[in-house]
Scaffold this motif. Structure first.
Motif: not given
Lengths: 334, 637
Positions: A96-107
């Motif tokens: 398990v890795q705990r990390r922030k949810a991401r904002v992914v940009e779709l160009p």
């Protein structure tokens, strides 16, 4: 903080002047990701993109299966990609890795392959075996998929996006690959209506819709310029200056998220919602569902356990404007 | 905790009786040929279709019946099947890798947004659906396998229609819309709330009901072969179809099959008139000859021979028909605009009057929609074209090298059979030996939206007799069409002393529509100026994209009375028109004559069309059907 758009410092969310509806709609989506996103309509230069990118800092932490390109949830078998699920079923303890949810940009220039995933070229050549190279939908799973100028997106990419936004699943059937993985994302789009409208079908996939305009008071405008200048002079110092407020907001959001599952709405509230939808002549039932969710998220945000009429009022302004029933231009034809 | 909507139990679907019934009937009798669910967004179309998968009785081999989803982005090889890559590389073995059609055999092939599916995929699916066999002829393979499946499609007609051949392949069609009473909507919200809160518990709550449905379905399937249709009712079915002028015999067959399924579902061994009346609307909705698939369903058929039919059955059936009526009719071509707009007496329109937009109507197709061979860039859906950029759907592969757009899968497939030999010839660290001759490139296809340029006469003469209102209706109809085809639109208006580009080329058809509504009439007719502006716009468009295919619609009565120079304005306009036509051979021009019929016609617009090399139409002609043939005459388009 993970920021896929680059190492560039990010303007703090709390330092954005005005644009309260925009900020609130984004916060509500953090509180309840199943609101399925915001469409931000407005002219250029109205902090649309800044706000979305800044949001990344406020997103909650999530557990993911370490190394899984599909952001599989280690605790929910159904939210796993096939590979992780197979390991889970085999009794393996998933790392398990705990990390922030991401904002992914779709160009907007993104090709279909890039969005849904494609055959992994290197692997195919070196190993002679086929493997999928995950696309943006995989990266955005359980995070935010951000499309700037969403109305300029290529038609077939929109189709694909609709497909997976509807199902929460991305199904790949191409180039010898047959693969399905979870793809639940909050869709955030910006658009300038002057350049063309969105197809109603895609419009409907955005839970909320806000209109942003340039600020009207000269004082506010001056403030925008000042803060921007300060940020550009020394981004770190600027961030430090806003750290306290950022932390407060983060804590408020966390509190609302904790409260959110407890929020209840009485039948009278639901009836009010249904009547509003009917009065506005919306298509289908998504408006009702989104309005209820929004009202609940608002109640949680305001620290209440029950939805009140004011929440519904506010929810309606966010959930209804883009859902009025009309054929492509019925409002105009009348 | 959120759960995938695939988990929503079928039994928990509230209302939408027609849709639920249609889905269950095809599950009882797959020979019906599937269902297409048409309706607004957000009406549980997809949820219901997916939920059906969990109810399907086991397949012939006793295993779970497959429920296969066909994504819009699928490539051809994955649908019909292709060479198994890994087997070919590892063992040099030519093995067939079955596609989606093979996987769906004995189950359901589900296509969400089926109206957006690419034509090349549609053809492959149609072929298999029609024959029950999928034939594969590619990559040195020639084989056929059984592919009998139920097609289930959902679509939102706003996004464009299905091709009639494809539509006809679906046995049944149902139209859905949202619930109209607040109480039902509240109940729906509660269900959804519960489902979103804990999908697992929700499924548990409906487990018993699901089981009941599953058993009833299995029972109905077992009973189906024994269900018979009395002879007199076969005649009744024929009469229904005849009365409604449906094309072909598929409707008859479908009604018979669906009625038997309906009887079996209700545990009866003989079909009654009631069964037929319950299913007929679903079999007819999309098959009415008069084109528009949203047409109201048939008037209630006459009573069948009344020997043993209880009277009330009859009434039930009629009730069904009425239920259908409520929804449809909205797309019926409305009568020409007369009603709404409060108009001043026609004699002398005041200056700068704004006439309302008349009622829009479906337009006939304005050009060939075949695929051309030229490489173009753009996005839209009016004409499909091979794409020159790397954008567009990867349709199939070709050994012809033109760009560096490698189709890796096809390349490897081409190289695969030779691997063993090549490995012996020359060792390499790579797993695959690829030679230049193996290389395949992707053929991509995308629909190109055209530029639709309106040159609109806004002069005072257009104000007479609601001419502008009808003109606006014509433009509005074209705009609706443009929306579905994702065309770009632009508008030039000429009135008073000069012409103005009121709308530079934009994808915002809505903006055009809004402008149109507010467009005033009044003043003189500077036709030449209008044509010149049009020419400039076309120049710009060509600079932006040299391959653009503009369609120019000049809407005028041709009464030019304000010129650029000193000569007679009308003659000048014809000269300008001729020059315009020559300067832009890539554009297609259509002159729509707005002169009211019946009067002493000057036919000035016809002369304009002649000078321009344009097609000539009256506003009334736009709604007719024969425009397709007109378009086909224009091979240049």
């Amino acid at each position: 903080m993970v920021n896929p758009s680059g190492a560039r410092a990010v303007y703090p969310f709390v330092a954005i002047v005005g644009q309260e509806a925009l900020k609130k709609s984004l916060i509500l989506n953090v509180i309840d990701p199943s609101l399925s996103g915001v469409l931000i309509r407005g002219e250029k230069g109205t902090a649309k993109s800044t706000a979305v990118r800044a949001l990344a800092a406020l997103l909650p932490e999530i557990d993911v299966v370490e190394g899984c390109p599909f952001q599989s949830d280690p605790h929910d078998r159904r939210a796993m990609a096939p590979d992780a699920r197979a390991r889970f079923d085999a009794g393996e303890r998933l790392p398990v890795q705990r990390r922030k949810a991401r904002v992914v940009e779709l160009p907007i220039s993104a090709t279909e392959d890039r969005v849904i995933g494609t055959l992994d070229l290197e692997h195919a050549l070196k190993e002679g075996a086929k493997r999928i190279e995950p696309g943006l939908l995989a990266t955005a799973n359980r995070g935010i998929l951000y499309v700037d100028e969403v109305n300029l997106l290529d038609d077939h990419v929109v189709d694909v996006l609709l497909d997976s936004a509807a199902m929460g699943v991305n199904t790949i059937e191409r180039e010898g690959i047959s693969f399905t993985h979870p793809a639940r994302f909050t869709l955030v789009g910006t658009m300038n209506p002057e350049e063309g409208e969105l197809r109603p079908q895609l419009l409907d996939r955005f839970g909320l819709c806000v209109h942003v305009e340039g600020l009207s008071s000269p004082e506010d405008r001056v403030e925008v310029v000042k803060r921007r200048a300060a940020f550009e002079r020394d981004a770190d110092a600027f961030a430090a200056q806003w750290r306290e407020q950022t932390e407060t907001l983060g804590a408020d959001i966390a509190a609302a998220m904790a409260r959110h599952p407890m929020v209840e709405a009485e039948d009278s509230i639901l009836l009010d919602i249904a009547k509003r939808s009917l009065a506005m002549g919306v298509d289908g039932h998504r408006a009702d569902i989104v309005m209820l969710k929004t009202a609940k998220a608002l109640a949680a945000w305001h620290g209440r356990d029950t939805v009140v009429a004011a929440d519904v009022d506010e929810a309606a302004t966010l959930a209804l404007p883009h859902r009025m029933r009309r054929r492509p231009f019925e409002d105009v034809v009348r | 905790m959120t759960s995938a909507c695939a988990d929503y139990p079928f039994a928990a679907i509230l209302g939408q009786e027609q849709m639920v019934l249609a889905l269950l009937l095809t599950a009882v009798n797959p020979a019906i040929g599937g269902v297409v669910v048409r309706g607004q967004k957000g009406t549980a179309k997809s949820t219901a279709a997916r939920a059906l998968g969990a109810l399907l009785p086991p397949g012939e081999d006793g295993g779970k019946a497959p429920f296969v989803t066909l994504p819009l982005g699928a490539t051809e090889d994955m649908v019909i099947g292709s060479l198994d890559l890994e087997a070919a590389i590892a063992n040099g073995e030519v093995r067939f890798q079955p596609g989606l059609l093979a996987r769906a055999h004995g189950g359901v092939l589900y296509i969400d947004e089926v109206n957006l599916l690419d034509d090349h995929l549609v053809d492959g699916i149609l072929g298999a659906a029609e024959s029950g066999v999928n034939r594969v002829e590619r990559e040195g393979q020639s084989r056929a396998h059984a592919a009998r499946f139920v097609l289930v499609g959902t679509m939102n007609p706003e996004e464009g229609e299905l091709r009639p051949q494809f539509l006809d392949r679906f046995g049944l069609a149902v139209a859905v819309e949202g619930a109209a009473d607040p109480e039902t909507r509240v109940a729906l919200m509660r269900l959804r709330e519960e489902f979103d809160r804990d999908g697992h518990a929700f499924a548990q709550r409906f487990a018993a009901q699901q089981q009941v449905l599953r058993q009833r379905l299995a029972q109905a399937r077992r009973q189906l072969p024994e269900v018979s249709v009395p002879r007199r009712l076969l005649a009744f079915i024929a009469e229904i179809c005849q009365r409604n002028h449906v094309a072909g015999h598929r409707a008859d067959i479908v009604i018979e099959r669906a009625a038997r399924a309906h009887a079996a579902w209700n545990g009866r061994a003989e079909v009654t008139a009631d069964d037929i009346l319950a299913v007929a609307p679903m079999a007819l909705l999309h098959r009415m000859r008069d084109a528009n698939p949203d047409m109201p369903p048939p008037p209630p058929p006459p009573p069948p021979s009344d020997e043993d039919e209880p009277e009330e059955d009859e009434e039930d059936g009629q009730g069904d028909h009425k239920g259908q009526d409520d929804h449809t009719g909205q797309d019926e071509p409305p009568p020409p605009a007369e009603d709404e707009s409060p108009q001043p007496p026609p004699a002398s329109p005041p200056e700068d009057e704004v006439q309302a937009v008349g009622a829009p109507f479906p337009v006939r197709r304005l050009q060939n929609e075949g695929t051309d061979r030229m490489l173009r860039t753009g996005s839209g859906r009016r004409s499909s074209t091979r794409s020159a950029t790397r954008q567009g759907r990867y349709v199939k592969s070709t050994p012809r090298r033109a760009r560096d757009d490698l189709a890796l899968d096809a390349t490897i497939r081409a190289a695969a059979p030779h691997q063993r030999q090549r490995r012996q010839e020359s060792p390499s660290p790579l797993a695959i030996h690829i030679r230049p001759g193996d290389i395949r490139e992707k053929v991509r296809e995308r629909r190109v939206g055209n530029l639709l340029l309106f040159a609109v006469d806004g002069s005072g003469s257009m104000g007479a007799q609601k001419r502008m209102s009808e003109t606006k209706a014509a433009i509005m109809s074209l705009l609706m069409d443009a929306y579905q085809k994702r065309d770009r639109v632009a508008m030039v208006v000429f009135r008073g002393q000069s012409a103005q580009v009121v709308l530079p080329p934009t994808g915002s058809v809505e903006r055009a529509a809004r402008l149109l509504a507010d467009l005033p009439v009044g003043g003189r007719t500077p036709l030449s100026s209008g044509l010149e502006e049009t020419s400039k716009l076309l120049d710009q468009a060509r600079r932006r994209d040299p391959h653009v295919l503009p369609l120019v619609l000049v809407l005028t009565d041709g009464r030019a009375n304000a010129g650029l120079g000193d000569g007679p304005p009308h003659e000048e306009a014809l000269r300008v028109a001729a020059a315009l036509g020559q300067r832009h051979p890539q554009a297609r021009f259509v002159v729509v004559d707005t002169e009211a019929p019946g009067m002493i016609r000057l036919e000035l617009a016809r002369k304009l069309a002649l000078a321009l090399g344009a097609d000539y139409l009256g506003t009334g002609d736009l709604r007719a059907e024969d425009l397709i043939s007109l378009a086909k005459e224009h091979q240049s388009w």
